[in-house]
Design a protein around this motif. Structure first.
Motif, short mmCIF file in Angstrom:
data_model
loop_
_atom_site.label_atom_id
_atom_site.label_comp_id
_atom_site.label_asym_id
_atom_site.label_seq_id
_atom_site.Cartn_x
_atom_site.Cartn_y
_atom_site.Cartn_z
N PRO A 194 -17.11 20.72 6.58
CA PRO A 194 -15.69 20.64 6.22
C PRO A 194 -14.87 19.72 7.15
N LEU A 195 -15.27 19.61 8.43
CA LEU A 195 -14.52 18.73 9.33
C LEU A 195 -14.53 17.28 8.86
N TYR A 196 -15.59 16.90 8.15
CA TYR A 196 -15.65 15.55 7.61
C TYR A 196 -14.52 15.35 6.60
N GLY A 197 -14.24 16.36 5.80
CA GLY A 197 -13.14 16.29 4.84
C GLY A 197 -11.81 16.13 5.56
N ALA A 198 -11.63 16.90 6.65
CA ALA A 198 -10.39 16.83 7.42
C ALA A 198 -10.21 15.42 8.02
N LEU A 199 -11.32 14.87 8.49
CA LEU A 199 -11.28 13.54 9.10
C LEU A 199 -10.95 12.48 8.04
N MET A 200 -11.54 12.60 6.86
CA MET A 200 -11.25 11.64 5.79
C MET A 200 -9.76 11.66 5.43
N ALA A 201 -9.19 12.87 5.38
CA ALA A 201 -7.78 12.98 5.03
C ALA A 201 -6.92 12.32 6.12
N LEU A 202 -7.29 12.55 7.38
CA LEU A 202 -6.53 11.96 8.49
C LEU A 202 -6.62 10.43 8.46
N VAL A 203 -7.80 9.91 8.17
CA VAL A 203 -7.99 8.46 8.11
C VAL A 203 -7.18 7.86 6.96
N ALA A 204 -7.20 8.51 5.81
CA ALA A 204 -6.47 7.99 4.65
C ALA A 204 -4.97 7.94 4.94
N GLU A 205 -4.48 9.03 5.56
CA GLU A 205 -3.06 9.12 5.95
C GLU A 205 -2.70 7.99 6.91
N THR A 206 -3.53 7.81 7.93
CA THR A 206 -3.27 6.79 8.94
C THR A 206 -3.32 5.40 8.32
N ASN A 207 -4.31 5.16 7.48
CA ASN A 207 -4.43 3.83 6.87
C ASN A 207 -3.19 3.49 6.04
N SER A 208 -2.68 4.45 5.28
CA SER A 208 -1.53 4.09 4.45
C SER A 208 -0.30 3.87 5.32
N ARG A 209 -0.19 4.61 6.43
CA ARG A 209 0.94 4.38 7.35
C ARG A 209 0.84 2.99 7.99
N VAL A 210 -0.38 2.63 8.42
CA VAL A 210 -0.56 1.32 9.07
C VAL A 210 -0.26 0.20 8.08
N LEU A 211 -0.69 0.36 6.85
CA LEU A 211 -0.47 -0.69 5.85
C LEU A 211 1.01 -0.87 5.56
N SER A 212 1.78 0.23 5.51
CA SER A 212 3.20 0.02 5.24
C SER A 212 3.93 -0.53 6.46
N ALA A 213 3.41 -0.26 7.66
CA ALA A 213 4.09 -0.75 8.86
C ALA A 213 3.70 -2.19 9.21
#
Ligand code: OOG
Ligand code: NI
Length: 458
Positions: free
Chosen positions: A29-48
């Motif tokens: 399950p931690l892999y799922g948590a990590l994927m969610a964190l990465v997706a969140e971070t990527n979209s923030r980085v792309l908008s910034a």
């Protein structure tokens, strides 16, 4: 059957990568948590960072980002390696590069199975870092014989997978139904097993020799030991991990943080001990972990030599294996040494340090056929008719991989093998040669230049 009825290997790989990710998320399950964190971070980085968004749109990497991941397995015999090579070939994956991990005290050598053409990578960049255990490095002859026997007894591929591999080789492909079945069958090789094939005492003996040896020899198959999503800002994810209940290793492997990322930066977190059953007792084993990575521009032989030189100098100055207690000093030393590496794409290109891809711009397309249109690549770039973008690094780094192995195995696992590269022996086991990654980058770069000139100068 007409070949049009066959599913492209790229599509099979894409389906397999998705199936593997779903399986791993269910199991860890931690892999799922990590994927969610990465997706969140990527979209923030792309908008910034509109510049980065533009770059990734132009190279189309933006479309593959969410499905981008690599995994790793460790095999026990030459035969297993040769067969996995055939299995991966059904999905258009070929062995690229050779990595000797013995200098870091890990008794394996490795390659990375992946797609090799930019169009295929665009459909699915899925890669698998694949290691072969080097039993000849076990000093104790009885233990070595025991390991050999245990490995000789196991069959890591299902009969169904073997039949479909042979069918695909014979017919030149698989139809949709067979491709789906192939994915299901192939997945079984990578599944976790809750039961070991050895007694608790035998496991302990193997583990005392090296934890990695126990991880390979004591189980029915080469469980996938991590799946790594790609982030656009590894420092942000590393900093956010503890808040999600994930504790990363102390040091990010690879180059230091830069404006223009190069090669590959990686960090991992250690998985928990998992309950398993030995043939005679209950116990636990820790193998599966999590990892994230940030990919930058691929370096030319000259760039790579400079990278290796600066990395070695920083590590020599540290005088120890990077760990929690010297992490801050290591980061400072890396930043200091890497000042010698230009942090600017134009400079890297002028100095021949990195590979790039060339794209015709709107402006260039509009000017096509005009009498005053520039006629050379350099002039087209200067006029804004051709844009230059970094060619992303698709491979791995031996020193980083060693750091990832170590963090997962625990520091106690550090042994002292002499550097012991033996690419010929590895390729003998593999049944073919590994592909030189530098040649692949050179070809992709050249194709993009040819394409630009053909489009703009006809
Ligand atoms: C593989 C470790 C290497 C990477 O990303 O460098 C690796 C393993 O632990 O089997 O995955
Ligand atoms: Ni990895």
């Amino acid at each position: 059957m007409p070949s049009a009825a066959y599913v492209s290997p790229d599509e099979i790989r894409k389906g397999f990568s998705k199936a593997m990710s779903d399986m791993y998320r269910d199991e860890v399950p931690l892999y799922g948590a990590l994927m969610a964190l990465v997706a969140e971070t990527n979209s923030r980085v792309l908008s910034a960072d509109p510049g980065l968004a533009r770059q990734l749109r132009r190279t189309a990497e933006i479309e593959r980002l969410d499905m981008e991941r690599h995994g790793a397995i460790r095999l026990g015999t030459a035969e297993e390696l040769a067969t996995i090579s055939r299995l991966f070939a059904v999905m258009g994956m070929q062995p690229v590069g050779y990595y000797d991990l013995t200098p870091a005290g890990v008794p394996v050598h490795s390659t990375a199975f992946r797609a090799v053409h930019e169009h295929s990578l665009q459909v699915s960049p899925f890669r698998v870092f694949t290691s072969l255990l080097r039993l000849e490095l076990i000093e104790n002859p009885e233990l070595r014989a025991f390991a050999e026997q245990a490995l000789a007894k196991r069959a890591i591929f299902t009969p169904g997978a073997l039949a479909l591999i042979a069918q695909s080789e014979r017919d030149g492909g698989l139809n949709a139904q067979d491709a789906d079945e192939f994915i299901r069958q192939a997945l079984e090789t990578f599944r976790w097993h809750h039961t070991a094939t050895v007694t608790a005492a035998q496991y302990q003996q193997l583990s005392d020799q090296h934890r990695l040896i126990a991880d390979v020899v004591a189980f029915k198959g080469p469980h996938i030991n991590h799946l790594t999503p790609r982030t656009l800002d590894i420092d942000q994810v590393q900093a956010a991990m503890p808040g999600k209940g994930i504790t990363p290793k102390a040091v990010i492997e690879g180059p230091p943080r830069r404006r223009c990322p190069i090669l590959l930066r990686q960090t991992s977190f250690k998985a928990l001990d998992e309950a398993i059953a030995f043939t005679d007792a209950q116990g636990s084993h820790s193998a599966r972990f999590g990892e994230i990575e940030q990919r930058g521009v691929a370096l030319t032989p000259k760039g790579r030599a400079l990278y290796d030189q600066l990395l070695n100098a920083a590590r020599d100055a540290l005088g120890a294996f990077p760990n929690e207690s010297n992490a801050a000093r290591y980061v400072a030393l890396m930043e200091q040494h890497f000042q010698a590496f230009p942090d600017d794409h134009a400079q890297m290109r002028e100095q021949g340090l990195a590979y790039f891809r060339y794209f015709a711009t709107e402006q260039g397309l509009t000017a096509r056929g005009h009498a005053d249109q520039p006629q050379t690549l350099a002039a087209l770039i200067a006029a804004g008719h051709v844009a230059v973008e970094p060619l992303v690094y698709e491979d791995f780094l031996p020193v980083s991989a060693a750091g990832i192995f170590q963090s997962n195995l625990g520091d106690a696992a550090q042994s002292h093998y002499a550097a012991n590269a033996n690419q010929a022996q590895f390729e003998q086991a593999l049944g073919r040669q590994t592909i030189d990654e530098l040649q692949l980058y050179g070809e992709t770069q050249q194709r993009s230049i040819d394409e630009c000139l053909k489009t703009l100068l006809k």
